[in-house]
Design a protein around this motif. Structure first.
Motif, PDB file in Angstrom:
ATOM      1  N   UNK A 176      -1.961   7.602  -5.506  1.00 56.70           N
ATOM      2  CA  UNK A 176      -1.835   7.880  -4.522  1.00 56.70           C
ATOM      3  C   UNK A 176      -0.815   7.378  -2.991  1.00 56.70           C
ATOM      4  N   UNK A 177      -0.471   5.956  -2.854  1.00 62.80           N
ATOM      5  CA  UNK A 177      -0.388   4.665  -1.667  1.00 62.80           C
ATOM      6  C   UNK A 177       1.036   5.799  -1.515  1.00 62.80           C
ATOM      7  N   UNK A 198      -5.033  -1.092   5.307  1.00 60.04           N
ATOM      8  CA  UNK A 198      -4.599  -1.630   4.216  1.00 60.04           C
ATOM      9  C   UNK A 198      -4.043  -0.433   3.148  1.00 60.04           C
ATOM     10  N   UNK A 199      -3.173   0.286   2.847  1.00 59.44           N
ATOM     11  CA  UNK A 199      -2.661   0.842   2.369  1.00 59.44           C
ATOM     12  C   UNK A 199      -2.356   0.336   0.560  1.00 59.44           C
ATOM     13  N   UNK A 200      -3.534  -0.050  -0.485  1.00 59.59           N
ATOM     14  CA  UNK A 200      -3.331  -0.047  -1.733  1.00 59.59           C
ATOM     15  C   UNK A 200      -3.131   0.501  -2.880  1.00 59.59           C
ATOM     16  N   UNK A 214       1.288  -0.736   1.175  1.00 62.75           N
ATOM     17  CA  UNK A 214       1.704  -1.705  -0.382  1.00 62.75           C
ATOM     18  C   UNK A 214       2.492  -0.236  -0.608  1.00 62.75           C
ATOM     19  N   UNK A 215       3.479  -0.162  -1.223  1.00 59.33           N
ATOM     20  CA  UNK A 215       4.552   1.737  -1.861  1.00 59.33           C
ATOM     21  C   UNK A 215       4.870   0.893  -3.209  1.00 59.33           C
TER      22      UNK A 215
END
Length: 401
Positions: free
Chosen positions: A237-238, A231-233, A377-378
């Protein structure tokens, strides 16, 4: 909170029966069920939610030495009602639901907060029309609002000017964001989650059905963590992290909106509630508004300054920007004592559109097609803090429901 260590240096209290040590060599079994990158309010909420699953093992990776030191702690600490975002957006849906969950959590666990309410003021017919649009959107979302005439505004807040009246939002509030994030972090670790502070992600790769995340600690040592889910949170830096994983045609350009906040040392004028100007299309924010902390201290901000460096949070005295802020504030608080206004702190909002694009786009929360187990998540800016618990439920839904 423990730092991530190289194999052989992992504190024994971090090793649990269902978890293997971090490894720099290929393995047929992932170290964790979930890897969450980013320890802000949203990352913490997601980690806590996923760790609640039966037999889950979750690691939260944060590049700084403490959680919540970027966007999550450099904002207005407002619990938003859900007025601004458009009825069919993720921002609206998750803000309204997140607000309910956040108030419930704060009440249950004595996290400092207050429903102080908010006045959104109109000074002319154009601004009044904008507020009437907000009221219609709020009604469609089931968000309570009410209209106050200029005299009713004066009765409620004698120092506030609202020449054409104001929209009253009784469910807007304020929260101790640091206390909230400390609670999330403690609950996550109490449930068996691991927090890796001071570790920067330097590489991500999908190998053999699992995600391999290379991290580097402050002393230059490296390790690799493997997991089934990524998960990119990562907040600011996302987008760079996402661009390092996705093919060129699916990469996005990051935009950064710096906002300066001002403290206010004068005893008067004061208010008991939050005061916002009417929204301006293309502004990139909600205007230089008046907020309160839980001690009743007044602060103003943020303004919008487009910057290239996501780390540019050093407060600077800029006479031109100060003049613009004073003008905007005095439109609704005529008695402002400018000499009592001082630059306090700055924050950066991660944006999916820049100044030319109006600065506003919906949250990007997706399970990326062709990348099994990857949730991206951006552009998680305001109302990210308010929405954080609902965002966590949304990530869980994408992965498991």
């Amino acid at each position: 909170m423990p730092l991530l260590r190289l194999p052989g240096h992992l504190p024994r209290h971090l090793i649990r029966p269902h978890q293997r040590c971090f490894s720099t060599t290929p393995s047929h079994h992932a170290d964790f069920t979930h890897t969450i990158i980013g320890g802000g309010a949203v990352g913490l909420a997601i980690a806590r939610r996923l760790q609640q699953r039966p037999d889950a093992s979750t690691v939260l990776i944060e590049r700084h030495g403490a959680v919540g030191t970027e966007t999550s702690s450099r904002n207005s600490e407002v619990i938003h009602a859900g007025l601004y975002y458009g009825t069919d957006t993720l921002k609206a849906k998750l803000c309204v639901r997140g607000k309910e969950l956040l108030y419930q959590l704060c009440s249950q666990h004595q996290i400092p907060h207050s429903r102080v309410g908010k006045l959104i003021v109109a000074q002319d017919s154009v601004q009044r029309e904008a507020l009437e649009g907000l009221a219609r959107a709020a009604d469609a979302l089931g968000v309570e609002t009410g209209w106050l005439s200029p005299s009713q505004v004066t009765d409620r807040e004698p120092d506030v000017r609202a020449a054409e009246g104001a929209l009253w939002s009784p469910t807007t509030g304020i929260i101790d964001s640091h206390g909230y994030m400390a609670f999330l972090a403690e609950e996550f670790e109490a449930a068996g989650g691991d927090t890796a502070l001071g570790n920067e992600v330097v590489g991500v790769e999908r190998v053999g059905g699992e995600w391999r995340v290379d991290v580097r600690s402050g002393d230059g040592k490296t390790a690799t963590i493997s997991s089934e889910v990524l998960v990119n949170a990562a907040g600011l830096a996302a987008i760079p992290l996402s661009n390092s994983i996705l093919p060129e045609g699916r990469r996005l350009k990051p935009y950064y909106a710096k906002g300066t906040y001002y403290s206010y040392a004068a005893r008067e004028p004061r208010t008991k509630t939050l005061v916002y100007p009417a929204p301006v299309k293309g502004h990139g924010g909600l205007g230089t508004h008046l907020t309160l902390d839980l001690r009743g201290r007044v602060r103003f901000g943020p303004d919008v300054q487009w910057v290239e460096d996501a780390g540019d949070v050093v407060p600077r005295e800029d006479l031109e920007r100060r003049k613009a802020a004073v003008e905007e504030i005095r439109a609704y608080l005529p008695g402002l004592q400018e000499e009592k206004l001082e630059v306090d702190y700055c924050g950066i909002r991660p944006k999916l559109a820049g100044k030319d694009g109006g600065g506003g786009k919906d949250f990007y929360i997706k399970k990326e097609e062709g990348f099994e187990g990857f949730v991206n998540l951006l552009g998680i800016e305001s109302p990210g803090l308010t929405s954080s618990l609902a965002i966590a439920d949304e990530v869980h839904r994408l992965l498991y429901e």
